[in-house]
Design a protein around this motif. Structure first.
Motif, PDB file in Angstrom:
ATOM      1  N   GLY A   4       0.746  -1.104   0.147  1.00 49.05           N
ATOM      2  CA  GLY A   4       0.142  -0.016  -0.018  1.00 49.05           C
ATOM      3  C   GLY A   4       0.906   1.377   0.179  1.00 49.05           C
ATOM      4  N   LEU A   5       0.281   2.274  -0.278  1.00 49.93           N
ATOM      5  CA  LEU A   5       0.842   3.597  -0.415  1.00 49.93           C
ATOM      6  C   LEU A   5       1.332   4.139   0.949  1.00 49.93           C
ATOM      7  CD1 LEU A   5      -1.547   5.681  -2.626  1.00 49.93           C
ATOM      8  CD2 LEU A   5       0.371   4.114  -3.388  1.00 49.93           C
ATOM      9  N   GLY A   6       0.499   3.536   1.945  1.00 53.08           N
ATOM     10  CA  GLY A   6       1.114   3.963   3.545  1.00 53.08           C
ATOM     11  C   GLY A   6       2.455   3.438   3.721  1.00 53.08           C
ATOM     12  N   PHE A   7       2.573   2.024   3.244  1.00 52.40           N
ATOM     13  CA  PHE A   7       3.797   1.121   3.435  1.00 52.40           C
ATOM     14  C   PHE A   7       4.822   1.762   2.938  1.00 52.40           C
ATOM     15  CE2 PHE A   7       6.133  -2.320   1.524  1.00 52.40           C
ATOM     16  CZ  PHE A   7       6.918  -2.666   2.543  1.00 52.40           C
ATOM     17  N   LEU A   8       4.711   2.390   1.636  1.00 50.17           N
ATOM     18  CA  LEU A   8       5.700   2.897   0.716  1.00 50.17           C
ATOM     19  C   LEU A   8       6.418   4.161   1.521  1.00 50.17           C
ATOM     20  CD1 LEU A   8       4.770   2.439  -2.861  1.00 50.17           C
ATOM     21  CD2 LEU A   8       6.492   1.370  -1.712  1.00 50.17           C
ATOM     22  N   LEU A   9       5.284   4.779   2.035  1.00 48.06           N
ATOM     23  CA  LEU A   9       5.511   6.056   2.611  1.00 48.06           C
ATOM     24  C   LEU A   9       6.481   5.957   3.842  1.00 48.06           C
ATOM     25  CD1 LEU A   9       5.328   9.169   2.605  1.00 48.06           C
ATOM     26  CD2 LEU A   9       3.238   8.952   3.846  1.00 48.06           C
ATOM     27  N   MET A  10       6.032   4.876   4.757  1.00 45.69           N
ATOM     28  CA  MET A  10       6.687   4.511   5.811  1.00 45.69           C
ATOM     29  C   MET A  10       8.219   4.065   5.493  1.00 45.69           C
ATOM     30  SD  MET A  10       6.310   5.043   8.892  1.00 45.69           S
ATOM     31  CE  MET A  10       6.591   4.493  10.684  1.00 45.69           C
ATOM     32  N   GLN A  11       8.424   3.316   4.585  1.00 45.74           N
ATOM     33  CA  GLN A  11       9.651   2.780   3.957  1.00 45.74           C
ATOM     34  C   GLN A  11      10.558   3.667   3.566  1.00 45.74           C
ATOM     35  OE1 GLN A  11       9.677   0.148   0.379  1.00 45.74           O
ATOM     36  NE2 GLN A  11      10.424  -1.348   1.586  1.00 45.74           N
ATOM     37  N   ALA A  12       9.901   4.893   2.935  1.00 50.54           N
ATOM     38  CA  ALA A  12      10.685   5.904   2.355  1.00 50.54           C
ATOM     39  C   ALA A  12      11.227   6.718   3.475  1.00 50.54           C
ATOM     40  CB  ALA A  12       9.800   6.779   1.458  1.00 50.54           C
ATOM     41  N   ILE A  13      10.233   6.845   4.606  1.00 51.71           N
ATOM     42  CA  ILE A  13      10.865   7.690   5.821  1.00 51.71           C
ATOM     43  C   ILE A  13      11.840   7.158   6.458  1.00 51.71           C
ATOM     44  CG2 ILE A  13      10.070   8.612   7.944  1.00 51.71           C
ATOM     45  CD1 ILE A  13       7.528   9.240   6.779  1.00 51.71           C
ATOM     46  N   GLY A  14      11.865   5.620   6.485  1.00 49.54           N
ATOM     47  CA  GLY A  14      13.037   4.886   7.349  1.00 49.54           C
ATOM     48  C   GLY A  14      14.358   5.063   6.451  1.00 49.54           C
ATOM     49  N   LEU A  15      14.087   4.973   5.015  1.00 46.76           N
ATOM     50  CA  LEU A  15      15.258   5.267   4.222  1.00 46.76           C
ATOM     51  C   LEU A  15      15.769   6.641   3.927  1.00 46.76           C
ATOM     52  CD1 LEU A  15      14.354   2.350   1.738  1.00 46.76           C
ATOM     53  CD2 LEU A  15      15.908   2.029   3.647  1.00 46.76           C
ATOM     54  N   HIS A  16      14.917   7.602   4.495  1.00 42.18           N
ATOM     55  CA  HIS A  16      15.142   8.956   4.117  1.00 42.18           C
ATOM     56  C   HIS A  16      15.363   9.303   2.937  1.00 42.18           C
ATOM     57  CE1 HIS A  16      16.151  13.115   6.042  1.00 42.18           C
ATOM     58  NE2 HIS A  16      17.059  13.257   4.902  1.00 42.18           N
ATOM     59  N   ASP A  17      14.266   8.677   2.110  1.00 40.82           N
ATOM     60  CA  ASP A  17      14.499   8.806   0.540  1.00 40.82           C
ATOM     61  C   ASP A  17      13.601   9.993   0.498  1.00 40.82           C
ATOM     62  OD1 ASP A  17      14.138   8.913  -2.221  1.00 40.82           O
ATOM     63  OD2 ASP A  17      13.664   6.667  -2.269  1.00 40.82           O
ATOM     64  N   THR A  18      14.146  11.300   0.311  1.00 41.03           N
ATOM     65  CA  THR A  18      13.242  12.465   0.102  1.00 41.03           C
ATOM     66  C   THR A  18      12.621  12.708  -1.165  1.00 41.03           C
ATOM     67  OG1 THR A  18      14.881  13.662   1.405  1.00 41.03           O
ATOM     68  CG2 THR A  18      13.373  14.977   0.307  1.00 41.03           C
TER      69      THR A  18
END
Length: 245
Positions: free
Chosen positions: A199-213
């Protein structure tokens, strides 16, 4: 171009200008420019696997919204058609509505587990209360003459609700649906962020964890764009209902 559309375009232009100004002040460390974000969002939409995450979120959100609408309107009518029940139930609805929903998320996980059911449940929990509260308030504002007319015609409870109360209260109920729409979307995304593998929420949380701006900005812009467009359409429908009532 209508006046409302001109206002929306003007607001959009102002927000883009402010965004660009903040980017020039902050820099690439914590932000991306509108143009760079648009490029990243376009690349994300075309990337492999994005469609599956989008379908997961869309399915969870649509299911949660349907549940929130049905239960919210049903609760509102059940309380609104009985004065005593409304006086007792309204404070309970308002109290639960003001409660931070994240506090009940562990209970949701215990009941529904990790996955689609918990996302749907958490999204629906956010949307049910505002819809129920607005429906209850709408029924209280129905002109008494309509209620007396239903009694004179000897309509049953269900006939009165469907033929008299619902048409009269529909504009205010739809306002509650607009609010429930937004909160259900928020609840669904939060459910995906904390207990999901898709899901998009999962992708967003993953991006936050990786600091993928780049990914954070792209996902956020797509979610905001959907929310704004949906809100504009719902607002137009709301105004049409009020104008026609």
């Amino acid at each position: 171009m209508t006046k409302d559309l001109r206002n929306h375009v003007l607001v959009l232009v102002v927000l883009l200008v402010l965004w660009q100004a903040v980017y020039l002040f902050v820099g690439d460390l914590a932000l991306r420019s509108p143009l760079d974000t648009a490029r990243a969002a376009f690349g994300l939409v075309r990337s492999e696997g994005f469609g599956a995450h989008l379908r997961e979120t869309a399915t969870a959100f649509a299911t949660a919204l349907a549940i929130a609408i049905v239960l919210g309107v049903a609760i509102g009518f059940a309380l609104g058609m009985n004065r005593l029940a409304g006086e007792v139930g309204e404070p309970l609805l308002v109290s639960f509505y003001s409660l931070p929903k994240i506090t009940v998320y562990p209970i949701v996980l215990l009941i529904f587990g990790i996955g689609m059911p918990s996302k749907v449940a958490f999204g629906a929990i956010h949307g049910i209360m505002p819809i129920a509260i607005f429906t209850l308030g709408a029924l209280r504002n129905v002109p008494p003459v309509l209620i007396r007319t239903a009694r004179v015609l000897r309509l049953g409870a269900w006939q009165s609700a469907w033929s008299v109360l619902f048409p009269a209260a529909r504009p205010e109920i739809f306002t509650g649906l607009r609010l429930g729409f937004s909160l259900t979307l928020i609840g669904t995304l939060l459910g995906e962020m904390f207990a999901s593998q898709r899901g998009l929420g999962f992708l967003l949380m993953q991006a936050i964890g990786l600091h993928d701006t780049d990914l954070i900005m792209a996902l956020t812009s797509l979610i905001v764009l959907f929310a704004v467009l949906a809100s504009m359409m719902l607002l137009a429908c709301d105004r049409a209902l009020r104008h026609g009532s």
